[in-house]
Design a protein around this motif. Structure first.
Motif, PDB file in Angstrom:
ATOM      1  N   TYR A  26      44.046  48.858  59.073  1.00 29.19           N
ATOM      2  CA  TYR A  26      42.866  48.091  59.478  1.00 29.19           C
ATOM      3  C   TYR A  26      42.113  48.782  60.607  1.00 29.19           C
ATOM      4  O   TYR A  26      40.872  48.776  60.640  1.00 29.19           O
ATOM      5  CB  TYR A  26      43.275  46.686  59.911  1.00 29.19           C
ATOM      6  CG  TYR A  26      43.765  45.797  58.792  1.00 29.19           C
ATOM      7  CD1 TYR A  26      43.134  45.764  57.554  1.00 29.19           C
ATOM      8  CD2 TYR A  26      44.873  44.955  58.979  1.00 29.19           C
ATOM      9  CE1 TYR A  26      43.584  44.942  56.537  1.00 29.19           C
ATOM     10  CE2 TYR A  26      45.324  44.122  57.973  1.00 29.19           C
ATOM     11  CZ  TYR A  26      44.680  44.119  56.752  1.00 29.19           C
ATOM     12  OH  TYR A  26      45.114  43.297  55.744  1.00 29.19           O
ATOM     13  N   ASP A 248      39.488  41.150  56.749  1.00 25.61           N
ATOM     14  CA  ASP A 248      39.986  42.518  56.638  1.00 25.61           C
ATOM     15  C   ASP A 248      38.813  43.492  56.560  1.00 25.61           C
ATOM     16  O   ASP A 248      38.804  44.539  57.201  1.00 25.61           O
ATOM     17  CB  ASP A 248      40.948  42.683  55.463  1.00 25.61           C
ATOM     18  CG  ASP A 248      40.411  42.212  54.123  1.00 25.61           C
ATOM     19  OD1 ASP A 248      39.238  41.798  54.030  1.00 25.61           O
ATOM     20  OD2 ASP A 248      41.181  42.247  53.137  1.00 25.61           O
ATOM     21  N   SER A 300      41.620  37.718  53.759  1.00 25.73           N
ATOM     22  CA  SER A 300      41.861  39.031  53.176  1.00 25.73           C
ATOM     23  C   SER A 300      41.603  38.988  51.679  1.00 25.73           C
ATOM     24  O   SER A 300      42.121  38.106  50.983  1.00 25.73           O
ATOM     25  CB  SER A 300      43.308  39.470  53.434  1.00 25.73           C
ATOM     26  OG  SER A 300      43.616  40.630  52.701  1.00 25.73           O
TER      27      SER A 300
END
Length: 329
Positions: A26, A248, A300
């Protein structure tokens, strides 16, 4: 070339290591050190199937990763005795493009998805969290549970699934497994699952919210990993509206998840409501949780940097452990 089966992948990707790898993934994404095209979607209408092609190149502080995953979702598979999700990951050498490994992708996807949620829980959930609620008793729900219990000292897990039998099976199989507490309970309804939960993980294919916003306690954290199309929705719009929203990938979530798209289309908020990408918080560019009272929400949809980093970790660990099958290429 190294071939890793599903069992090999599970051995080579311990959850705590995978969580740290996801933080790195990430950070690279938000730091501009990754090349990640939006995944290519290939519908297969005669079989109601969908194949997704997810390539990624990632640079980290310690090296590089280059991989492509093909994941297919075929809803009729269970009737044939096959898993709903089928996947494979091809790992390439970053400086030559040489094929290094082929890995079973469904297990890798489940682990890296759980680990991504685990990274968010570590950063956003209250440190004193003790109760987890999981929606969805499938493979993703299992790794969500393992990740949450790896990163927080949880005492009770509630599970709710549309299938009561699946919930019972989940509870019997997961109780006391690894970091998971023995106290795993089957919820009779969503309210029972959520009302005392400090952490809520949703891993379903639902097109409507799986719990009611009014049932959330103050200070709860929600990690949502289902809702991977604009038509799907797991989390109530009211929850998203009042939560600190972390994703995300901004571009991927705005393109793919009904959890955000549906409320935006209804005019409840704009994309500015997204507070940060998780990688921005990992990098220290944004702060994490601001108080014990706020609701935090991590969305996400899955990004290819996760697959590349998970595959790189699996390849490294497999080499150390001497597992997998080497074939001439």
């Amino acid at each position: 070339m190294l071939i890793l089966t599903a069992d090999d992948v599970r051995k080579a990707l311990p959850m705590r290591d995978a969580i740290e790898a996801m933080k790195s993934a990430y950070a690279s994404l938000s730091g501009g050190r990754a090349v990640v095209p939006l995944r290519t979607r290939l519908p297969v209408p005669p079989h109601e199937g969908l194949s997704l092609f997810m390539p990624a190149y990632v640079q980290t502080e310690t090296g590089e990763a280059l991989a492509v995953k093909i994941v297919s979702l075929f809803p009729e598979n269970p009737k044939r005795g096959l898993a709903f999700i089928q996947a494979a990951v091809l790992v390439l050498e970053a400086d030559t493009g040489r094929a290094l490994a082929l890995m079973e992708g469904s297990s890798l996807t489940a682990i890296r998805t759980g680990a991504g949620s685990g990274a968010a829980i570590d950063i956003l959930a209250r440190p004193n969290s003790r109760v987890l609620a999981v929606f969805g008793a499938g493979a993703q729900g299992r790794t969500q549970t393992e990740a949450a219990c790896t990163i927080r000292a949880l005492e009770t897990v509630w599970v709710y699934d549309a299938s009561a039998e699946q919930s019972k099976k989940f509870a019997a199989e997961m109780a006391g497994r690894g970091p998971i507490p023995k106290d795993v309970r089957v919820a009779e309804n969503p309210t029972q699952a959520v009302e005392d939960a400090d952490i809520i993980c949703t891993a379903t294919t639902s097109s409507v919210p799986v719990f009611a916003d009014r049932d959330l306690k103050r200070g709860a954290h929600v990690s949502a990993v289902g809702s991977y199309t604009p038509e799907m929705q797991e989390v109530p719009a009211e929850t998203v509206q009042r939560a600190r929203v972390v994703v995300d990938s901004r571009s991927a979530t705005l393109a793919e998840t009904g959890d955000l798209v549906k409320p935006m289309q209804a005019g409840l908020y704009t994309e500015k409501h997204i507070y940060a990408e998780l990688g921005e918080i990992v990098l220290g560019r944004k702060a994490g949780r601001q108080s014990d009272e706020e609701i935090s929400y991590f969305k996400s949809v899955g990004v290819a940097v996760q697959d590349a980093m998970a595959a790189q970790l699996a390849l490294k660990n497999a080499d150390k452990m001497g597992i997998g099958q080497i074939v001439n290429w």
